[in-house]
Design a protein around this motif. Structure first.
Motif, mmCIF file in Angstrom:
data_model
loop_
_atom_site.group_PDB
_atom_site.id
_atom_site.type_symbol
_atom_site.label_atom_id
_atom_site.label_comp_id
_atom_site.label_asym_id
_atom_site.label_seq_id
_atom_site.Cartn_x
_atom_site.Cartn_y
_atom_site.Cartn_z
ATOM 1 N N ARG A 1 47.335 34.475 37.999
ATOM 2 C CA ARG A 1 47.281 35.220 39.254
ATOM 3 C C ARG A 1 46.962 36.687 39.009
ATOM 4 N NH1 ARG A 1 52.235 33.961 43.029
ATOM 5 N NH2 ARG A 1 50.801 34.900 44.524
ATOM 6 N N ILE A 2 47.556 37.261 37.968
ATOM 7 C CA ILE A 2 47.286 38.669 37.640
ATOM 8 C C ILE A 2 45.842 38.837 37.184
ATOM 9 C CG2 ILE A 2 47.871 40.546 36.049
ATOM 10 C CD1 ILE A 2 50.755 39.541 36.133
ATOM 11 N N LEU A 3 45.367 37.909 36.360
ATOM 12 C CA LEU A 3 43.987 37.968 35.892
ATOM 13 C C LEU A 3 43.014 37.804 37.053
ATOM 14 C CD1 LEU A 3 42.172 38.191 33.404
ATOM 15 C CD2 LEU A 3 42.240 35.704 33.245
ATOM 16 N N GLY A 4 43.299 36.901 37.964
ATOM 17 C CA GLY A 4 42.452 36.717 39.140
ATOM 18 C C GLY A 4 42.425 37.950 40.015
ATOM 19 N N PHE A 5 43.587 38.581 40.183
ATOM 20 C CA PHE A 5 43.654 39.805 40.970
ATOM 21 C C PHE A 5 42.839 40.925 40.323
ATOM 22 C CE2 PHE A 5 45.718 43.895 41.847
ATOM 23 C CZ PHE A 5 45.536 43.948 43.219
ATOM 24 N N CYS A 6 42.963 41.073 39.026
ATOM 25 C CA CYS A 6 42.214 42.115 38.316
ATOM 26 C C CYS A 6 40.707 41.862 38.415
ATOM 27 C CB CYS A 6 42.639 42.178 36.859
ATOM 28 S SG CYS A 6 44.299 42.847 36.624
#
Length: 57
Positions: free
Chosen positions: A4-9
């Motif tokens: 989720r963090i990677l997708g957000f970034c």
């Protein structure tokens, strides 16, 4: 959680790139957009003045 963090970034990165490209495109055509806006404004003002003057009589 890491996905989720990677997708957000990734989404933020793509958004920044797209905004910068849009600003570059806008900078290239800014003069034309302003000219078109002024022409439209002049036509609208002319129609408004014509209607105002013809409705007085």
């Amino acid at each position: 959680m890491a996905n989720r963090i990677l997708g957000f970034c990734f989404a933020v990165l793509v958004s920044v790139i797209l905004i910068s490209l849009a600003l570059e495109l806008l900078a290239q055509i800014w003069g034309w957009l302003l000219l078109i806006a002024l022409i439209v404004l002049a036509v609208v003002a002319g129609v408004w003045i014509y209607r105002w003057r013809s409705s007085r009589w």
